[in-house]
Structure formats: C-alpha cells, structure tokens
Scaffold this motif. Structure first.
Motif, PDB file in Angstrom:
ATOM      1  N   LEU A 139      68.589  33.101 -43.352  1.00  0.00           N
ATOM      2  CA  LEU A 139      68.411  31.680 -42.505  1.00  0.00           C
ATOM      3  C   LEU A 139      69.606  31.806 -41.161  1.00  0.00           C
ATOM      4  CD1 LEU A 139      67.969  29.296 -44.905  1.00  0.00           C
ATOM      5  CD2 LEU A 139      66.787  30.155 -43.370  1.00  0.00           C
ATOM      6  N   ARG A 140      70.984  32.501 -41.898  1.00  0.00           N
ATOM      7  CA  ARG A 140      71.289  33.306 -41.059  1.00  0.00           C
ATOM      8  C   ARG A 140      71.410  33.574 -39.667  1.00  0.00           C
ATOM      9  NH1 ARG A 140      75.564  32.985 -45.193  1.00  0.00           N
ATOM     10  NH2 ARG A 140      75.172  35.308 -45.453  1.00  0.00           N
ATOM     11  N   GLU A 141      71.082  34.399 -39.726  1.00  0.00           N
ATOM     12  CA  GLU A 141      70.345  35.397 -39.067  1.00  0.00           C
ATOM     13  C   GLU A 141      69.436  34.687 -37.618  1.00  0.00           C
ATOM     14  OE1 GLU A 141      68.544  39.557 -39.995  1.00  0.00           O
ATOM     15  OE2 GLU A 141      69.980  39.970 -40.960  1.00  0.00           O
ATOM     16  N   ALA A 142      68.557  34.140 -38.315  1.00  0.00           N
ATOM     17  CA  ALA A 142      67.486  33.374 -37.900  1.00  0.00           C
ATOM     18  C   ALA A 142      68.259  32.603 -36.381  1.00  0.00           C
ATOM     19  CB  ALA A 142      66.838  32.696 -38.672  1.00  0.00           C
ATOM     20  N   LYS A 143      68.896  32.111 -36.946  1.00  0.00           N
ATOM     21  CA  LYS A 143      70.051  31.034 -36.009  1.00  0.00           C
ATOM     22  C   LYS A 143      70.068  31.336 -35.430  1.00  0.00           C
ATOM     23  CE  LYS A 143      72.610  26.686 -38.318  1.00  0.00           C
ATOM     24  NZ  LYS A 143      73.395  26.467 -39.094  1.00  0.00           N
ATOM     25  N   ASN A 144      71.973  32.518 -35.144  1.00  0.00           N
ATOM     26  CA  ASN A 144      71.790  33.055 -34.264  1.00  0.00           C
ATOM     27  C   ASN A 144      70.392  33.817 -33.187  1.00  0.00           C
ATOM     28  OD1 ASN A 144      73.884  32.760 -35.564  1.00  0.00           O
ATOM     29  ND2 ASN A 144      73.998  35.063 -36.719  1.00  0.00           N
ATOM     30  N   ASP A 145      69.357  34.118 -34.002  1.00  0.00           N
ATOM     31  CA  ASP A 145      68.115  34.486 -32.639  1.00  0.00           C
ATOM     32  C   ASP A 145      67.717  33.462 -32.080  1.00  0.00           C
ATOM     33  OD1 ASP A 145      68.633  37.194 -33.866  1.00  0.00           O
ATOM     34  OD2 ASP A 145      67.139  37.470 -35.178  1.00  0.00           O
ATOM     35  N   ARG A 146      67.532  32.595 -32.860  1.00  0.00           N
ATOM     36  CA  ARG A 146      66.422  31.301 -32.097  1.00  0.00           C
ATOM     37  C   ARG A 146      67.345  30.090 -32.430  1.00  0.00           C
ATOM     38  NH1 ARG A 146      61.002  31.941 -34.293  1.00  0.00           N
ATOM     39  NH2 ARG A 146      60.778  30.435 -34.672  1.00  0.00           N
ATOM     40  N   PRO A 147      68.563  30.520 -31.451  1.00  0.00           N
ATOM     41  CA  PRO A 147      68.701  29.182 -30.860  1.00  0.00           C
ATOM     42  C   PRO A 147      68.752  27.625 -29.946  1.00  0.00           C
ATOM     43  CG  PRO A 147      69.223  30.884 -29.035  1.00  0.00           C
ATOM     44  CD  PRO A 147      68.783  31.361 -30.005  1.00  0.00           C
TER      45      PRO A 147
END
Ligand code: CTP
Length: 418
Positions: free
Chosen positions: A189-197
């Motif tokens: 979820l942390r990674e996805a947040k960065n990829d999906r601003p």
C-alpha cells in the motif's frame, strides 16, 4: 519466528478485498481479517467453492462484518456488486490461501468463477499468499505460473518452510502467518501510494472536437484528433485517479480504466461535464466549436436549381471551460484549460487564463513544425499564477504524464479532497 512489526497506519481506512482459496490454511484467514480490522482496514471477502469446504461464509462474514461474495452469476449481485465493482471498491486484493490451482488459473487468465473474474478484471495491486503441499509448490508447472505472475506485477508473500498439515511432510508450502501478510499489505500500500499519487481523486477531462449539425448529414467540425485529451485521461488513470472522459467524435480508442461519455455537440459536452461533477481536477482539452447553427434543419437541405446557396445563421456555443471555472460550488479545485496559438503564444495564453477563470493554461504552440494538431508531438508552455514554464517538444503521452504528475503534486500541497 519473530512477528514482523506493523504500524497499522498504512492500512487504516484502506479497503482490502480478500480472496480465499480452498486450502486448510483458510482458517488462518479469520485471524488475518481480525488483524486487518484491528488496524482500521475494511475487509471484504470473496470465497471460491473450494474455500467453502474448509471454512463457512458465515464465519468469514461474522469476522469481516460484511457480506461474503461467492457467486459470479448472482441475479442480485451482478447488478449491484459485480466483479468489476468488487475490484473498483478495493485498494488492494489479497489472495490467501492461494492454491496451486488458483495460481494456475490466474497465470492462464481464467475467469470462470467470481474469484478469478475479479482477479482478471482488476487494476489494483494484488498480493498472493500461496499455501500448498511442498511437492506441488516445487513442481515446474507451479514455478512456471509463479514466474508468469511475478512478471505480471503480482506480489508474493511466502510460502514459508515447515511442517505441513499432512503428517510427516515438511518443506516450502506453509502459508505466511497473518502478521507477515499484514506487513506485506502495508508495504504494498505504501508503494502504491507513491506510484498512484492521484488515488482517491476524480479527474474530469474533455477531449476531441465537437460536431455541430447543419442538417441530418452535414456538420461543422474541426481537425482535433483527441490525442492529447485522451492521453491525459489515460495518464490520470495510470496515476490512480477515477477518470471521466467526455469525448467528442474521434477515431481513436477509449483509454483503458476510464469512464468515457461520448457526445457530439458542445451543448451535449457541457451537460455531460456538469453531470460528472464534482471533480478534483478538470482538464478542458476539447476543441469545442465556438459556434453552432442557430436552427439545424430537420431534413437534408436540397440543392434547388438556380437558387442561391443557403446561408447559415450561427449562434455562440457555451464556453464549457469558463462555465465550470467561474462557478462557485462544484468548481474543481484545479481547473486546467488549453490554448491553441500560432503567435505571441505565452502572452495570449496568459490573457486567456485570466479571461476563462482557470488556474492553469497549457499553451499549445500549433505553429510548431511537429504539427500539434492531429500529430503525436506537442510543444507546450504551462502557465500558472506563479509564472510560465516552457516544456521541450515531447510526445503527447509525455505531456499528459507530466501534467498529471504536476496536478497531483499541486493537490497534495493544497490538500483538497472532494
Ligand atoms: N473551450 C471550452 N468551450 C468552448 C470553447 C473553448 O471549454 N466553447 C475551452 C477549450 O477546451 C480550451 C480553451 O477553452 O481549454 C480554449 O479556449 P478558446 O477561447 O477556444 O481558445 P482557442 O481554441 O485557443 O481559440 P481562440 O484563440 O480563437 O479563442
């Protein structure tokens, strides 16, 4: 084994769709659901037919606090919560326990039950927790499927090595422990947040020309291809936004993962834009016809021998950008317009930004050799209240990506959510 540390912050308020496969490790998923809910996550469960041989939907529903989904073709659900909506309404999908058979179906792109249909239809991050007999895990077929799924961007947690449920068997195949799965979910979820601003944002885009009818077979149009607007819609979706694209008649395909509303005229475009509000960002890339025929003929206008050519009385179309940018309530937090100019590009666009009431203007240099109109490349200047940035000539897809990344950054700084 030491339990991994999870801070809970990354799952708080997030929606997890848990797909349970048919394995004895399914019982551990009751604890997984409890751990996720303790940390503030909302958990929805889908169970395969095999999963229901191990634990009951009643038990899963009691722990998740939601109904449990089991059928692909459920009369009520398909209209209400179908496989597309289950995927849309989740931030992340977890498959646990993932059996050899479920992995094989995923790798092969099967969609013959609700679980596999959701997995094939989703664009959300997917985490898989395999659980099976060590021989099945080590079999070349399973390893091939795992490699395929990793290549598709699917993430794995486990399997761990240890004693299996079957007595006397040991090796890799035990499902990861609930807290290990929670930690992997948090990381993803942390990674996805960065990829999906732009996750959690609604982006509204207009694109293409409009056609203003003269009679049932003739119309006033322009040469806009819709390439730039469509690329923006696509880029916004890739950055995680929910996107509504209101498109005039174009010959290019609808971008993936975008809600597309097809319209013909400026008036229809305005109505579709208004119906799609509220939005966090409005991007007005359409080349809207400035005028329409005052009263289009209901019948084809015929050529009468010796008669003068018909004259067309024109009336002004609504200015969609200005209408939306200057309204009080329901105005998107960030309104972006386009300006197609051939001379004094920046000066003209600065004036247009003020006149239209938008926040940013993308000034499109249509005199550039690359041929912005209908072409694949574009030379633009981004004009904001702070000043002007001139971007090098680049593909329309790169312009789109850069623009949406800038928009995401702007919203983050101003912290506005619809
Ligand atoms: N626009 C709109 N509705 C209209 C006309 C324009 O939403 N009826 C939007 C376009 O989508 C674009 C911007 O306004 O974002 C362009 O404004 P416009 O005044 O049409 O500028 P140009 O197309 O550059 O034309 P001109 O310089 O002739 O005014």
């Amino acid at each position: 084994m030491r339990a991994p540390s999870t801070n809970g912050l990354d799952v708080n308020g997030r929606r997890i769709l848990l797909i349970l496969g048919g394995g004895i490790a399914a019982y551990k998923c009751l604890d997984l659901i409890r751990r996720l809910r303790e940390r503030g996550a909302k958990v929805r469960a889908v169970m395969t037919a095999a999963a229901q041989q191990f634990i009951t939907p009643l038990a899963v529903g009691a722990i998740s606090g939601d109904r449990v989904f089991t059928e692909l073709f459920d009369r009520e659900d398909e209209h209400d919560v179908g496989h597309i909506r289950l995927s849309r309404e989740a931030d992340l999908i977890v498959v646990a326990p993932a059996t050899a058979s479920l992995l094989a179906k995923m790798a092969g792109g099967h969609a013959d039950d609700l679980a596999t249909a959701v997995l094939l239809a989703t664009d959300k991050p997917v985490l898989v927790a395999p659980a099976m007999n060590p021989r099945m895990w080590l079999h070349p077929a399973t390893q091939r499927n795992v490699a395929t799924l990793r290549g598709d961007g699917i993430r794995f947690i486990g399997p761990n090595t240890g004693e299996m449920a079957e007595s006397g068997e040991a090796g890799p195949g035990r499902m990861a422990e609930p807290l290990e799965i929670v930690a992997a979910i948090e990381e993803l979820l942390r990674e996805a947040k960065n990829d999906r601003p732009l996750a959690g944002r609604h982006v509204l885009v207009t694109s293409g020309p409009t056609h203003e009818p003269i009679d049932p077979v003739r119309y006033i149009a322009n040469r806009s291809s819709g390439k730039q607007g469509h690329a923006i819609a696509r880029a916004a979706a890739e950055l995680g936004a929910r996107v509504t694209l209101v498109s005039g008649p174009v010959s290019i395909a609808d971008p993936p993962n975008v809600d597309v509303v097809h319209v013909e005229t400026a008036q229809e475009m305005l109505a579709a834009v208004e119906a799609a509000l509220p939005a966090d960002i409005g991007v007005f890339a359409a080349a809207v016809a400035d005028w329409r025929v005052a009263s289009a003929s209901g019948q084809k206008i015929k050529k009468e021998k010796g008669a003068a050519p018909p004259s067309l009385a024109l009336v002004e179309n609504p200015d969609i950008l200005k209408t939306i940018a200057t309204r009080g309530p329901m105005r998107p937090a960030l309104v972006i317009g386009f300006a197609a100019e051939t001379e004094n590009v920046v000066e003209a666009a600065k004036k247009k930004r003020k006149a239209k009431g938008c926040d940013w203007i993308v000034a499109n240099d249509v005199s550039e050799k690359g041929g912005a109109m209908g072409g694949d490349r574009n030379a633009v200047h981004l004009i904001t209240a702070q000043g002007t940035e001139s971007w090098p000539v680049m593909d329309k897809t790169e312009v789109a990506r850069r623009l949406m990344e800038r928009a995401a950054q702007h919203l983050r700084q101003t912290q506005v959510t619809v």
